[in-house]
Design a protein around this motif. Structure first.
Motif, mmCIF file in Angstrom:
data_model
loop_
_atom_site.group_PDB
_atom_site.id
_atom_site.type_symbol
_atom_site.label_atom_id
_atom_site.label_comp_id
_atom_site.label_asym_id
_atom_site.label_seq_id
_atom_site.Cartn_x
_atom_site.Cartn_y
_atom_site.Cartn_z
ATOM 1 N N ASP A 75 78.747 7.540 8.986
ATOM 2 C CA ASP A 75 80.212 7.602 8.889
ATOM 3 C C ASP A 75 80.844 6.225 8.918
ATOM 4 O OD1 ASP A 75 79.295 7.296 11.545
ATOM 5 O OD2 ASP A 75 81.221 7.962 12.340
ATOM 6 N N VAL A 76 80.015 5.189 9.002
ATOM 7 C CA VAL A 76 80.510 3.811 9.051
ATOM 8 C C VAL A 76 79.997 3.033 7.839
ATOM 9 C CG1 VAL A 76 80.549 1.655 10.349
ATOM 10 C CG2 VAL A 76 80.564 3.848 11.573
ATOM 11 N N GLY A 77 80.906 2.379 7.129
ATOM 12 C CA GLY A 77 80.488 1.570 5.991
ATOM 13 C C GLY A 77 80.094 2.406 4.776
ATOM 14 N N TRP A 78 79.288 1.808 3.911
ATOM 15 C CA TRP A 78 78.931 2.458 2.650
ATOM 16 C C TRP A 78 77.608 3.196 2.669
ATOM 17 C CZ3 TRP A 78 80.251 -1.246 -1.956
ATOM 18 C CH2 TRP A 78 81.645 -1.367 -2.032
ATOM 19 N N ALA A 79 76.856 3.098 3.741
ATOM 20 C CA ALA A 79 75.529 3.726 3.769
ATOM 21 C C ALA A 79 75.607 5.208 3.455
ATOM 22 C CB ALA A 79 74.871 3.503 5.132
ATOM 23 N N GLY A 80 76.637 5.888 3.987
ATOM 24 C CA GLY A 80 76.781 7.317 3.754
ATOM 25 C C GLY A 80 76.992 7.642 2.284
ATOM 26 N N LEU A 81 77.874 6.903 1.624
ATOM 27 C CA LEU A 81 78.139 7.155 0.206
ATOM 28 C C LEU A 81 76.922 6.816 -0.636
ATOM 29 C CD1 LEU A 81 79.903 7.927 -2.148
ATOM 30 C CD2 LEU A 81 80.959 5.657 -2.070
ATOM 31 N N ILE A 82 76.242 5.740 -0.301
ATOM 32 C CA ILE A 82 75.044 5.377 -1.063
ATOM 33 C C ILE A 82 73.997 6.474 -0.936
ATOM 34 C CG2 ILE A 82 73.130 3.764 -1.248
ATOM 35 C CD1 ILE A 82 74.957 1.535 -0.415
ATOM 36 N N LEU A 83 73.825 7.001 0.285
ATOM 37 C CA LEU A 83 72.853 8.074 0.478
ATOM 38 C C LEU A 83 73.249 9.313 -0.339
ATOM 39 C CD1 LEU A 83 70.322 9.147 1.777
ATOM 40 C CD2 LEU A 83 71.668 9.789 3.797
ATOM 41 N N CYS A 84 74.542 9.610 -0.373
ATOM 42 C CA CYS A 84 75.010 10.743 -1.174
ATOM 43 C C CYS A 84 74.665 10.546 -2.642
ATOM 44 C CB CYS A 84 76.528 10.909 -1.030
ATOM 45 S SG CYS A 84 77.065 11.651 0.530
ATOM 46 N N MET A 85 74.853 9.332 -3.139
ATOM 47 C CA MET A 85 74.555 9.060 -4.550
ATOM 48 C C MET A 85 73.062 9.149 -4.820
ATOM 49 S SD MET A 85 77.309 6.016 -5.353
ATOM 50 C CE MET A 85 76.808 5.870 -7.075
ATOM 51 N N LEU A 86 72.250 8.652 -3.880
ATOM 52 C CA LEU A 86 70.806 8.758 -4.035
ATOM 53 C C LEU A 86 70.388 10.226 -4.050
ATOM 54 C CD1 LEU A 86 69.664 5.949 -1.557
ATOM 55 C CD2 LEU A 86 69.542 5.856 -4.053
ATOM 56 N N TRP A 87 70.983 11.019 -3.166
ATOM 57 C CA TRP A 87 70.634 12.434 -3.058
ATOM 58 C C TRP A 87 71.074 13.202 -4.304
ATOM 59 C CZ3 TRP A 87 73.463 17.096 -2.478
ATOM 60 C CH2 TRP A 87 72.708 18.199 -2.076
ATOM 61 N N ILE A 145 66.709 5.463 6.037
ATOM 62 C CA ILE A 145 65.320 5.904 6.203
ATOM 63 C C ILE A 145 65.173 6.912 7.347
ATOM 64 C CG2 ILE A 145 63.000 5.157 6.844
ATOM 65 C CD1 ILE A 145 63.770 4.679 3.922
ATOM 66 N N PRO A 146 65.744 6.674 8.544
ATOM 67 C CA PRO A 146 65.642 7.672 9.617
ATOM 68 C C PRO A 146 66.250 9.025 9.219
ATOM 69 C CG PRO A 146 66.308 5.568 10.517
ATOM 70 C CD PRO A 146 66.400 5.441 9.026
ATOM 71 N N THR A 147 67.357 8.984 8.463
ATOM 72 C CA THR A 147 67.981 10.233 8.013
ATOM 73 C C THR A 147 67.051 10.990 7.084
ATOM 74 O OG1 THR A 147 70.181 9.204 8.124
ATOM 75 C CG2 THR A 147 69.983 11.237 6.875
ATOM 76 N N VAL A 148 66.501 10.291 6.110
ATOM 77 C CA VAL A 148 65.599 10.910 5.130
ATOM 78 C C VAL A 148 64.374 11.513 5.816
ATOM 79 C CG1 VAL A 148 64.062 10.428 3.184
ATOM 80 C CG2 VAL A 148 66.374 9.465 3.220
ATOM 81 N N GLN A 149 63.830 10.808 6.779
ATOM 82 C CA GLN A 149 62.630 11.275 7.473
ATOM 83 C C GLN A 149 62.911 12.464 8.384
ATOM 84 O OE1 GLN A 149 61.409 7.613 9.375
ATOM 85 N NE2 GLN A 149 60.080 7.025 7.650
ATOM 86 N N SER A 150 64.155 12.596 8.819
ATOM 87 C CA SER A 150 64.490 13.661 9.775
ATOM 88 C C SER A 150 64.666 15.030 9.137
ATOM 89 C CB SER A 150 65.776 13.289 10.528
ATOM 90 O OG SER A 150 66.914 13.411 9.678
ATOM 91 N N ARG A 151 64.901 15.076 7.817
ATOM 92 C CA ARG A 151 65.192 16.355 7.166
ATOM 93 C C ARG A 151 64.388 16.518 5.874
ATOM 94 N NH1 ARG A 151 70.120 18.537 8.956
ATOM 95 N NH2 ARG A 151 69.594 20.304 7.591
ATOM 96 N N PRO A 157 59.416 14.827 0.876
ATOM 97 C CA PRO A 157 58.595 13.612 0.962
ATOM 98 C C PRO A 157 58.162 13.073 -0.396
ATOM 99 C CG PRO A 157 57.967 15.169 2.659
ATOM 100 C CD PRO A 157 58.944 15.894 1.771
ATOM 101 N N LYS A 158 57.894 13.960 -1.355
ATOM 102 C CA LYS A 158 57.430 13.500 -2.664
ATOM 103 C C LYS A 158 58.504 12.718 -3.424
ATOM 104 C CE LYS A 158 58.659 17.814 -5.046
ATOM 105 N NZ LYS A 158 58.149 18.936 -5.880
ATOM 106 N N SER A 159 59.786 12.913 -3.037
ATOM 107 C CA SER A 159 60.870 12.201 -3.731
ATOM 108 C C SER A 159 61.252 10.902 -3.024
ATOM 109 C CB SER A 159 62.107 13.096 -3.839
ATOM 110 O OG SER A 159 62.695 13.290 -2.552
ATOM 111 N N LYS A 160 60.702 10.706 -1.824
ATOM 112 C CA LYS A 160 61.077 9.530 -1.041
ATOM 113 C C LYS A 160 60.796 8.226 -1.775
ATOM 114 C CE LYS A 160 60.066 7.119 3.288
ATOM 115 N NZ LYS A 160 59.277 7.132 4.557
ATOM 116 N N HIS A 161 59.594 8.125 -2.325
ATOM 117 C CA HIS A 161 59.211 6.867 -2.992
ATOM 118 C C HIS A 161 59.749 6.784 -4.415
ATOM 119 C CE1 HIS A 161 56.731 5.949 0.427
ATOM 120 N NE2 HIS A 161 56.045 7.073 0.283
ATOM 121 N N LEU A 162 60.371 7.856 -4.864
ATOM 122 C CA LEU A 162 60.936 7.858 -6.206
ATOM 123 C C LEU A 162 62.427 7.555 -6.191
ATOM 124 C CD1 LEU A 162 60.510 8.400 -9.222
ATOM 125 C CD2 LEU A 162 61.001 10.826 -8.776
ATOM 126 N N HIS A 163 63.130 8.119 -5.216
ATOM 127 C CA HIS A 163 64.589 7.982 -5.177
ATOM 128 C C HIS A 163 65.118 7.164 -3.995
ATOM 129 C CE1 HIS A 163 65.151 10.801 -8.463
ATOM 130 N NE2 HIS A 163 64.297 11.626 -7.880
#
Length: 496
Positions: A75-87, A145-151, A157-163
């Protein structure tokens, strides 16, 4: 671009295809061209608010949950929006924005992607310290990375190294930095929608400083836009945005290019839509320009990877960016004032910072020393008695140039110029042989040369002011001497 236009219209966006088209423009990449004469106040296209891509419109934040979203600092900075775009990108055709994400640029000439050798060309400028690459990567490893690993059900996992890679993180951050807008929630008193494309709020590829586009009040129920690239929402991408969820990617609107004082269309908002409306008459064949708010070349390069070069106004001559600035650090001012009494010097510096919170001074193309810089120099040069009075009154010294300030100010400019590895003459010679320069090197030279012009111009103005002061003092003394001589003659006559 036909597939993108089809996607846009299938998502309830509207485009006046009789008035404009998106095409490749030599020297500008993709941009909008008028197909006919377009009157002022004409709506070129309309974007539904729910077609903007932000942490408000993406499904990811709700799927992750508000508690988890905040726990990971998204909820702080751009990390959230970047993660949304990656997802959203990872969802492929299932994403609402698949037709938009597929046409976003995948290469940038911004310093974020320069080599160390290329970055050396920017030595002396403030650009390097504002790229925010380290902060961006810290957010990637500490938040994403902690967010991706938690859910794993949301991030297989197969998309982690791709996206969800650092490379993609920087790419998405740069897309935000160069193309995003600030789109606030609708309220009855809402007046502006601003471009957001920069970073300085600690999140995306750096920080966020709000330099994207801004949307102003619409002539018809809304607000206008002025690109800001969210310049510093995250150091590399957005600068202090009050609410990071206001930062949004706006399909179609970000297809328009911008150029210094060329804006002829702006983004306006209504309760449910954003509208790109012409602000001037546009002739058939002309490019339709949005606006960046006319930032200096240092910001243009950092956020968008290009520079603007137009004729300069007096006291400068030649070409450059009229909005260029030079940043001067307070420690350099202290160094220039080396004749100042060392006693209580740190105390004065601390007092200044407490009262102004200003450790950097900005000089523009008017080549005038800013008042706060003059005041700081005078503070450093005060006698102990004057310093005690300043502390007691808690009032900054008056920003007046005098014989004591001139030498310090000139020495300061000399020191600031010495921080660049090349001279003005060397840079001008390099620019005279464009065939030998890469685009990145040429842009770096334009940035540093523009700053040097300001420093040299300011030094020239100081010399003129000092000579004028000396002439004034000489004339004043001459008048005093003449008056004294007249008074003596009158006295002698009286005695006779």
């Amino acid at each position: 671009m036909d597939s993108f236009t089809s996607w846009f219209e299938s998502r309830n966006g509207t485009l006046d295809s009789t008035s404009m088209t998106i095409t490749e423009i030599p020297g500008h990449g993709r941009g909008a061209i008028a197909l006919r004469d377009i009157p002022e106040g004409h709506t070129l296209f309309t974007i539904p608010r729910d077609l903007t891509l932000s942490t408000r419109t993406s499904a990811l934040p709700s799927l992750l949950g508000n508690v988890e979203w905040k726990r990971f600092g998204l909820d702080v900075g751009w990390a959230g929006l970047i993660l949304c775009m990656l997802w959203e990108e990872a969802q492929g055709p299932l994403s609402k924005w698949s037709g938009y994400i597929s046409v976003l640029p995948s290469e940038f000439d911004t310093p974020m992607f320069w080599s160390l050798t290329e970055l050396e060309e920017l030595k002396g400028t403030a650009v390097v310290d504002k790229i925010g690459k380290d902060d961006a990567e810290r957010d990637f490893y500490d938040k994403v990375i902690p967010t991706v690993q938690s859910r794993p059900e949301l991030f297989p996992p197969k998309s982690k190294h791709l996206h969800y890679t650092l490379e993609n993180y920087h790419l998405m951050g740069s897309r935000i930095l160069s193309r995003s807008f600030t789109v606030s929630k609708w309220t009855d008193d809402l007046e502006n929608v601003e471009p957001s494309g920069d970073a300085s709020a600690n999140g995306a590829n750096g920080n966020v400083d709000n330099t994207g586009m801004e949307v102003d009040e619409s002539p018809i129920n809304g607000a206008e836009q002025e690109p800001d690239s969210m310049e510093e929402s995250e150091d590399e991408h957005v600068e202090d945005i009050d609410d990071p969820s206001d930062v949004a990617m706006v399909p179609m609107a970000d297809m328009l290019n911008a150029r210094f004082e060329s804006e002829n269309a702006k983004l306006f908002y209504e309760q449910h839509n954003l509208k790109m409306i012409t602000t001037k008459h546009v002739k058939a064949g002309e490019q339709i320009w949005n606006t960046y708010g006319d930032p200096p070349n240092s910001d243009l390069l950092r956020r968008y990877g290009h520079v603007d070069v137009v004729p300069l106004c007096a006291p400068l001559t030649g070409e450059g960016n009229p909005e260029d600035v030079v940043e001067v650090r307070a420690d350099l001012v202290v160094s220039a004032a080396s004749n100042a009494s060392s006693e209580h010097l740190q105390e004065r510096i601390d007092w200044w910072l407490e009262n102004t919170d200003d450790d950097t001074f900005i000089i523009g193309t008017d080549c005038q020393l800013p008042e706060d810089l003059i005041s700081f120099i005078r503070l450093l040069l005060q006698t102990d008695m004057e310093w005690e009075k300043t502390k007691k009154k808690s009032k900054l010294p008056k920003p007046s140039l005098d014989a004591e300030v001139f030498p310090v100010a000139i020495e300061l400019l000399v020191k600031r110029l010495s921080e660049y590895p090349t001279t003005v003459q060397e840079d001008e010679s390099l620019l005279n042989e464009p065939s030998k320069l890469t685009t990145r090197k040429r842009n770096a030279i334009v940035v540093r040369l523009g700053e040097k012009y300001i420093l040299q111009g300011t030094m020239n103005e100081l010399h003129k002011s000092r000579e004028a002061l000396r002439a004034s003092e000489k004339d004043k003394n001459k008048r005093k001497s003449s008056h004294h001589s007249d008074a003596t003659t009158t006295s002698k006559k009286a005695r006779r």
